[in-house]
Design an enzyme around this catalytic site. Sequence first.
Site, short mmCIF file in Angstrom:
data_model
loop_
_atom_site.label_atom_id
_atom_site.label_comp_id
_atom_site.label_asym_id
_atom_site.label_seq_id
_atom_site.Cartn_x
_atom_site.Cartn_y
_atom_site.Cartn_z
N ASP A 148 -4.42 0.89 1.25
CA ASP A 148 -3.47 -0.10 1.58
C ASP A 148 -2.71 -0.67 0.38
O ASP A 148 -2.37 -1.92 0.37
CB ASP A 148 -4.15 -1.17 2.62
N LYS A 200 0.60 2.81 -1.13
CA LYS A 200 0.75 4.29 -1.55
C LYS A 200 2.23 4.82 -0.76
O LYS A 200 3.09 5.57 -1.62
CB LYS A 200 -0.24 5.22 -1.12
N GLY A 235 -2.51 4.42 7.14
CA GLY A 235 -1.49 3.95 8.11
C GLY A 235 -0.59 3.10 6.66
O GLY A 235 -1.00 2.54 6.01
N HIS A 236 0.55 3.92 6.89
CA HIS A 236 1.73 3.49 5.80
C HIS A 236 2.79 2.69 6.28
O HIS A 236 3.30 3.47 7.24
CB HIS A 236 2.01 4.67 5.05
N GLN A 259 -6.16 6.38 1.48
CA GLN A 259 -7.20 5.68 1.52
C GLN A 259 -7.10 5.34 -0.07
O GLN A 259 -6.17 5.20 -0.76
CB GLN A 259 -8.57 6.23 1.77
P1 GDP Z 1 -0.62 2.34 2.07
O1 GDP Z 1 -1.63 2.73 3.21
O2 GDP Z 1 -1.14 2.21 0.64
O3 GDP Z 1 0.49 3.10 2.17
O4 GDP Z 1 -0.35 0.59 2.21
P2 GDP Z 1 0.09 -0.11 3.55
O5 GDP Z 1 1.46 0.37 4.12
O6 GDP Z 1 -1.07 0.38 4.77
O7 GDP Z 1 0.11 -1.63 3.31
C1 GDP Z 1 0.78 -1.71 2.26
C2 GDP Z 1 1.74 -3.27 3.02
O8 GDP Z 1 2.29 -3.97 2.04
C3 GDP Z 1 2.77 -2.45 4.03
O9 GDP Z 1 2.95 -3.36 5.13
C4 GDP Z 1 4.10 -2.42 2.88
O10 GDP Z 1 5.32 -2.67 3.70
C5 GDP Z 1 3.86 -3.59 2.18
N1 GDP Z 1 4.32 -3.65 0.84
C6 GDP Z 1 4.46 -2.64 -0.16
N2 GDP Z 1 4.75 -2.97 -1.36
C7 GDP Z 1 4.90 -4.35 -1.18
C8 GDP Z 1 5.40 -5.35 -2.23
O11 GDP Z 1 5.59 -5.20 -3.14
N3 GDP Z 1 5.53 -6.43 -1.63
C9 GDP Z 1 5.29 -7.16 -0.22
N4 GDP Z 1 5.47 -8.05 -0.15
N5 GDP Z 1 4.86 -5.94 0.64
C10 GDP Z 1 4.96 -4.68 0.16
P1 IMO Z 2 -4.61 3.96 3.94
O1 IMO Z 2 -4.32 5.32 3.61
C1 IMO Z 2 -7.87 0.98 4.23
C2 IMO Z 2 -11.60 2.45 5.79
C3 IMO Z 2 -11.89 1.84 6.93
C4 IMO Z 2 -13.48 1.88 7.09
C5 IMO Z 2 -13.67 2.98 6.36
C6 IMO Z 2 -14.35 4.35 7.05
O2 IMO Z 2 -3.73 3.36 4.75
O3 IMO Z 2 -4.85 3.13 2.56
P2 IMO Z 2 -12.84 6.06 8.56
O4 IMO Z 2 -12.02 5.89 9.85
O5 IMO Z 2 -12.07 6.39 7.54
O6 IMO Z 2 -14.30 6.63 8.78
O7 IMO Z 2 -13.34 4.57 8.01
O8 IMO Z 2 -12.49 3.42 5.35
N1 IMO Z 2 -10.29 3.10 5.77
C7 IMO Z 2 -9.11 2.50 5.29
N2 IMO Z 2 -8.94 1.26 4.73
N3 IMO Z 2 -6.84 1.77 4.21
C8 IMO Z 2 -6.84 3.00 4.70
O9 IMO Z 2 -6.09 4.03 4.78
C9 IMO Z 2 -8.18 3.36 5.37
N4 IMO Z 2 -8.69 4.57 5.95
C10 IMO Z 2 -10.06 4.46 6.18
O10 IMO Z 2 -11.65 0.83 7.50
O11 IMO Z 2 -13.86 0.77 6.46
MG MG Z 3 -2.63 1.76 4.76
#
Ligand code: GDP
Ligand code: IMO
Ligand code: MG
Length: 429
Positions: free
Chosen positions: A16, A19, A43-44, A225
């Site tokens: 999270d 990416k 989840g992105h 991840q």
């Molecule tokens: P990922 O799994 O690495 O793609 O990250 P996620 O999408 O799960 O979580 C990142 C969250 O931060 C998302 O809700 C993005 O919309 C948000 N986000 C990304 N970059 C920024 C930033 O620079 N500032 C803020 N406030 N939110 C951001």
């Molecule tokens: P993105 O790509 C954050 C964590 C789960 C749990 C562990 C194992 O959005 O960054 P799993 O279902 O993979 O067997 O769970 O890994 N986990 C993540 N945490 N971002 C993710 O993906 C994750 N994918 C798995 O919360 O601790």
């Molecule tokens: Mg994510």
Amino acid sequence: MKKYNTLVVVGSQWGDEGKGKITDYFSQITNLVVRYSGGDNAGHQINFNGEKHKVRIIPSGIFNRNVVNIIGNGCVVNLEQLNEEFDMIKKTFINHGTLLISNRAQLVLPYHIQIDEAQELARGKNKIGTTKRGIGPAYQDKVSRSGIRVGDVGLPNFKEKFKKVWEYQKVFLKKMFDVEIVDFDHTYNSLIENYKKIKEQVIDCGEYLESAIKEGKKVLFEGAQGAMLDIDHGTYPFVTSSNCSASNVALGSGISFKYIDSVLGVVKAYSTRVGAGGFPAELLDEIGDGIRQRGNEYGSNTKRPRRVGWIDLVALRYAIRSSAIDKIFITLLDVLSGLDEIKLCTSYKMEDKSISSPPPTAEEFEKCEAVYLSTPGWKEDITNVKSFSELPDAAKNYLKLIEKFCEINVAGFSVGPDRKQTVLLEEIF
Ligand code: GDP
Ligand code: IMO
Ligand code: MG
């Protein structure tokens, strides 16, 4: 040195990191985006033109019409979820890119989700806190050689093969967990229906990529991840079941590692973690609550509140080494605005010993206490900042401290979720 036009975008913490946003940003100048590990546990969130989109298993380049997006062989794919996700994108976004799927990618099937749930229940208070999407059990089957790959579904004798696997899983679920397996006919028919929808998009990923790279196409490999969730190099056993580190790009996409030019580590300006496991720099006070609120730190799919902490430079240095990261991109910098002081974890203390690299066992990692360096915060809103020079001095200083302690360059930073709220400091792709 740039040889092939390839870039890896990898998470450098516990996932999270943003990416998806960074991959989408570079997708504007990319030909191909390839996911090489994980499944729909990812989840992105991707925001642009006032629209908000989500992806799980589909690569984050899908919102660019000219990009070919590939789900590589290192991934595990739930075809029902994949089709739902792609249908949603087609409905809400006309100019989407192309989607292709490796014939060697493993399938996540309904019984994997049942096993994931049953295993977590059986672990009791030692549960990992998985996303319950069947990811671990699908990788277990891959390694135990009883998995089903995308390419298998098209074979003439597939029903027989699948029945044998299903019979085995039925006994496993009953004897191990006293759980009744999902109905065979329903599972099989739904799998065939879902396969039909994607069968024209199934390719030999390695072969396809090899020619694209040789033709000079720009290829971005998107990690899911983060390095600290890597099955080998993360905080085992509180990790995911795949190698999410950049080192897995070659294996997870079927190309030679020699084709990889450079690796960009995406680093959140603080730390978050979902699920169980050690977290030395965790904030359990109102400062952490404030960061969670401002950063909207709730799982993009599961909605679970993310655990929040200060940036952990011990873990980051380790990720830089284990993922061969060349440059880092700092995200969510805006979320730190308003704090009087910001802390950076520079080393750990474990039973009076100072340590500078994460220990290998969960037991030792739990005992690690963060040792901090404190730096002044800034009050200004930075969400409209367009260059390094526009940042408040305290924010500039914060980025410089990260560079200094990790001996790496910050190649850019992000000040908001929107595609436009991205500041690139040097050309990297
Ligand atoms: P990922 O799994 O690495 O793609 O990250 P996620 O999408 O799960 O979580 C990142 C969250 O931060 C998302 O809700 C993005 O919309 C948000 N986000 C990304 N970059 C920024 C930033 O620079 N500032 C803020 N406030 N939110 C951001
Ligand atoms: P993105 O790509 C954050 C964590 C789960 C749990 C562990 C194992 O959005 O960054 P799993 O279902 O993979 O067997 O769970 O890994 N986990 C993540 N945490 N971002 C993710 O993906 C994750 N994918 C798995 O919360 O601790
Ligand atoms: Mg994510």
